[in-house]
Design an enzyme around this catalytic site. Structure first.
Site, PDB file in Angstrom:
ATOM      1  N   ARG A 232      17.591   6.510  31.562  1.00 25.18           N
ATOM      2  CA  ARG A 232      17.761   8.029  31.760  1.00 25.18           C
ATOM      3  C   ARG A 232      18.626   9.108  30.782  1.00 25.18           C
ATOM      4  NH1 ARG A 232      13.248   7.155  31.916  1.00 25.18           N
ATOM      5  NH2 ARG A 232      11.212   7.813  33.346  1.00 25.18           N
ATOM      6  N   GLU A 261      14.472  15.856  27.408  1.00 23.07           N
ATOM      7  CA  GLU A 261      13.327  15.448  25.912  1.00 23.07           C
ATOM      8  C   GLU A 261      12.390  16.566  25.404  1.00 23.07           C
ATOM      9  OE1 GLU A 261      12.169  11.264  27.701  1.00 23.07           O
ATOM     10  OE2 GLU A 261      14.344  10.563  27.452  1.00 23.07           O
ATOM     11  N   HIS A 279      12.263   8.178  23.026  1.00 24.90           N
ATOM     12  CA  HIS A 279      11.808   7.359  24.205  1.00 24.90           C
ATOM     13  C   HIS A 279      10.778   6.780  24.206  1.00 24.90           C
ATOM     14  CE1 HIS A 279      11.582   8.242  28.264  1.00 24.90           C
ATOM     15  NE2 HIS A 279      11.355   7.311  28.475  1.00 24.90           N
TER      16      HIS A 279
HETATM   17  P1  NAP Z   1      14.918  -1.238  39.228  1.00 25.56           P
HETATM   18  O1  NAP Z   1      14.083  -2.252  39.808  1.00 25.56           O
HETATM   19  O2  NAP Z   1      14.537  -0.282  40.586  1.00 25.56           O
HETATM   20  O3  NAP Z   1      16.236  -1.688  38.886  1.00 25.56           O
HETATM   21  C1  NAP Z   1      17.723  -0.287  39.258  1.00 25.56           C
HETATM   22  C2  NAP Z   1      18.757  -0.773  39.245  1.00 25.56           C
HETATM   23  O4  NAP Z   1      18.852   0.456  39.328  1.00 25.56           O
HETATM   24  C3  NAP Z   1      19.021  -1.719  40.748  1.00 25.56           C
HETATM   25  O5  NAP Z   1      19.479  -2.356  40.399  1.00 25.56           O
HETATM   26  C4  NAP Z   1      19.770  -0.963  41.282  1.00 25.56           C
HETATM   27  O6  NAP Z   1      20.273  -1.419  42.418  1.00 25.56           O
HETATM   28  C5  NAP Z   1      20.602   0.339  39.750  1.00 25.56           C
HETATM   29  N1  NAP Z   1      20.944   1.514  40.969  1.00 25.56           N
HETATM   30  C6  NAP Z   1      20.308   2.824  41.403  1.00 25.56           C
HETATM   31  N2  NAP Z   1      20.957   4.001  41.850  1.00 25.56           N
HETATM   32  C7  NAP Z   1      22.215   3.164  41.477  1.00 25.56           C
HETATM   33  C8  NAP Z   1      23.648   3.959  41.362  1.00 25.56           C
HETATM   34  N3  NAP Z   1      23.051   5.415  42.242  1.00 25.56           N
HETATM   35  N4  NAP Z   1      24.609   3.169  41.026  1.00 25.56           N
HETATM   36  C9  NAP Z   1      24.321   2.164  41.130  1.00 25.56           C
HETATM   37  N5  NAP Z   1      22.915   1.506  39.930  1.00 25.56           N
HETATM   38  C10 NAP Z   1      21.683   2.087  41.462  1.00 25.56           C
HETATM   39  O7  NAP Z   1      13.744  -0.877  38.194  1.00 25.56           O
HETATM   40  P2  NAP Z   1      13.452  -0.649  36.967  1.00 25.56           P
HETATM   41  O8  NAP Z   1      12.388  -0.901  36.465  1.00 25.56           O
HETATM   42  O9  NAP Z   1      14.668  -1.898  36.007  1.00 25.56           O
HETATM   43  O10 NAP Z   1      13.891   0.647  35.903  1.00 25.56           O
HETATM   44  C11 NAP Z   1      14.882   1.301  35.799  1.00 25.56           C
HETATM   45  C12 NAP Z   1      14.822   2.011  35.577  1.00 25.56           C
HETATM   46  O11 NAP Z   1      14.355   1.814  33.352  1.00 25.56           O
HETATM   47  C13 NAP Z   1      14.138   3.140  35.556  1.00 25.56           C
HETATM   48  O12 NAP Z   1      13.588   3.674  36.521  1.00 25.56           O
HETATM   49  C14 NAP Z   1      14.058   4.184  34.442  1.00 25.56           C
HETATM   50  O13 NAP Z   1      14.319   5.715  34.285  1.00 25.56           O
HETATM   51  C15 NAP Z   1      14.119   4.141  32.851  1.00 25.56           C
HETATM   52  N6  NAP Z   1      12.977   2.996  31.978  1.00 25.56           N
HETATM   53  C16 NAP Z   1      13.129   3.593  30.887  1.00 25.56           C
HETATM   54  C17 NAP Z   1      11.638   3.451  29.871  1.00 25.56           C
HETATM   55  C18 NAP Z   1      12.137   3.691  29.041  1.00 25.56           C
HETATM   56  O14 NAP Z   1      10.777   4.014  27.641  1.00 25.56           O
HETATM   57  N7  NAP Z   1      13.292   3.635  28.404  1.00 25.56           N
HETATM   58  C19 NAP Z   1      11.128   2.349  30.164  1.00 25.56           C
HETATM   59  C20 NAP Z   1      11.160   2.089  31.516  1.00 25.56           C
HETATM   60  C21 NAP Z   1      12.024   2.341  32.204  1.00 25.56           C
HETATM   61  P3  NAP Z   1      21.174  -0.543  43.422  1.00 25.56           P
HETATM   62  O15 NAP Z   1      19.945   0.023  44.193  1.00 25.56           O
HETATM   63  O16 NAP Z   1      21.976  -2.081  44.240  1.00 25.56           O
HETATM   64  O17 NAP Z   1      21.763   0.371  43.516  1.00 25.56           O
HETATM   65  C1  8YV Z   2       7.469   6.188  30.739  1.00 25.28           C
HETATM   66  C2  8YV Z   2       9.353   5.209  31.555  1.00 25.28           C
HETATM   67  O1  8YV Z   2       6.913   6.005  31.561  1.00 25.28           O
HETATM   68  O2  8YV Z   2       8.689   4.081  32.759  1.00 25.28           O
HETATM   69  C3  8YV Z   2       9.099   4.483  32.688  1.00 25.28           C
HETATM   70  O3  8YV Z   2      10.428   5.114  33.435  1.00 25.28           O
HETATM   71  O4  8YV Z   2      10.129   6.122  31.019  1.00 25.28           O
HETATM   72  C4  8YV Z   2       9.012   5.159  30.218  1.00 25.28           C
HETATM   73  O5  8YV Z   2       7.770   3.850  29.936  1.00 25.28           O
HETATM   74  C5  8YV Z   2       6.516   6.452  29.102  1.00 25.28           C
HETATM   75  O6  8YV Z   2       7.795   7.094  27.635  1.00 25.28           O
HETATM   76  C6  8YV Z   2       5.392   6.955  29.107  1.00 25.28           C
HETATM   77  O7  8YV Z   2       5.717   7.806  29.453  1.00 25.28           O
END
Ligand code: NAP
Ligand code: 8YV
Length: 309
Positions: A232, A261, A279
């Site tokens: 993020r 964004e 994104h």
């Molecule tokens: P997830 O499985 O919940 O993983 C989140 C990780 O972050 C966990 O390892 C958690 O570990 C760690 N974390 C959370 N808060 C923290 C803190 N304050 N300090 C240190 N570590 C922390 O989530 P995911 O499915 O991998 O997705 C992660 C993120 O990717 C989403 O929340 C989203 O914002 C982003 N994302 C972006 C895209 C894109 O298109 N660019 C797409 C999908 C997702 P602990 O709880 O042990 O700290």
């Molecule tokens: C968005 C994402 O959902 O899953 C997330 O957290 O950041 C992306 O997969 C996508 O940009 C659609 O809003």
């Protein structure tokens, strides 16, 4: 039986929109449009399909007295006022797992584009420059790098596995040490940044991660440092990153996400040592449709027997 009425706001795939229409009476609300413009329907709306990072604040939630569930299109649910939901017992669901491998693929692509200057090299060829001279040898390589992954959850782990296959050493930072991975754990982000040269950010946008990649962390990463952000935009202090890229505190950055964004600061656009993506982490038809289906299934599961997936 009468169909349940739901609200839809923000961008979701056409396929998901059509499926929602089969199950529900769907009221559309454009971003910024007041809920009052929906008239009497606000009293009957029980579900909410939230796409495209649309803002779901306490005022909007408060305007929907019958609301039971908000189904988020995406794994990150920042932008939904969870406190307001908790106070009313409103369920919030997201779309994890179905996008994990896609986002990890994108993260690796962005990492390689940044380290090996692949987008700059392609622009060079298209500009006809190769006819005159070979593209420069890149100062950076993956061959001597160690990647510190901030956030080793579903996506972070999928990225770590790809890096392992590339014989790249991995460390990670989370609040809780995992017992199922061989990588070195750091409870402190700055300490990890000091020990690696590549920071892969896969953290969610929360109050505790806000601006956690700050000047201090970037200085610890050092002059060979490369930052990739697929998590993020709010996690990175954007002005501090721009400054660090300008003054050589770090070498380069690859960003798929930004603080405000779809606005990308002009300062970032002007920098040669940054790769910028709009994104697109999960942005294939295949994955977005899978996310859309999961979002719909969460809503239908809730209204069938109170069991969202
Ligand atoms: P997830 O499985 O919940 O993983 C989140 C990780 O972050 C966990 O390892 C958690 O570990 C760690 N974390 C959370 N808060 C923290 C803190 N304050 N300090 C240190 N570590 C922390 O989530 P995911 O499915 O991998 O997705 C992660 C993120 O990717 C989403 O929340 C989203 O914002 C982003 N994302 C972006 C895209 C894109 O298109 N660019 C797409 C999908 C997702 P602990 O709880 O042990 O700290
Ligand atoms: C968005 C994402 O959902 O899953 C997330 O957290 O950041 C992306 O997969 C996508 O940009 C659609 O809003």
């Amino acid at each position: 039986m009468a169909k349940v009425e739901i609200l839809q706001t923000g961008v979701i795939p056409q396929k998901a929109r059509a499926t929602l229409g089969e199950h529900f009476v769907v009221h559309e609300l454009a971003e910024g449009q007041p809920a009052a413009s929906l008239g009497d329907a606000v009293q009957r709306i029980r579900g909410f399909s939230r796409g495209g990072h649309a803002n779901v604040d306490a005022a909007l939630i408060g305007a929907l007295p019958a609301l039971e569930i908000i189904a988020n299109f995406g794994v990150g649910y920042d932008g939904i006022d969870l406190k307001a939901c908790a106070e009313r017992g409103i369920i919030v669901t997201n779309t994890p797992d179905v996008l994990t491998e896609e986002v990890a693929d994108t993260a690796l692509g962005l990492l390689l584009m940044t380290v090996r200057e692949l987008s700059a090299a392609e622009r060079y060829l298209r500009a006809g420059e190769w006819e005159k001279k070979n593209y420069r040898l890149t100062p950076a390589t993956m061959r001597n790098r160690t990647v510190g992954i901030a956030g080793l959850g579903r996506i972070g782990l999928a990225i770590a596995r790809r890096l392992e296959a590339m014989h790249v050493p991995v460390a990670y930072h989370t609040r809780t040490k995992r017992s199922d991975v061989p990588y070195r754990h750091y409870g402190d982000l700055r300490a990890m940044a000091a020990d690696v040269d590549t920071l892969m950010i896969v953290l969610p946008g929360t109050p505790t991660t806000h601006n956690s990649v700050n000047r201090d962390v970037l200085e610890a990463l050092g002059p060979q440092g490369i930052v990739i952000n697929i998590g993020r935009g709010s996690v990175v202090d954007e002005p501090a990153l721009v400054q660090a890229l300008k003054d050589g505190t770090i070498l380069a950055a690859g960003l798929d996400v930004f603080a405000h964004e779809p606005h990308v600061p002009a300062d970032l656009l002007a920098l040669p040592n940054v790769v910028l993506l709009p994104h697109v982490g999960s942005g294939s038809v295949y994955t977005r449709d899978a996310m859309g289906q999961l979002m719909v299934d969460n809503l239908t599961g809730w209204f069938k027997d109170r069991t969202p997936l």
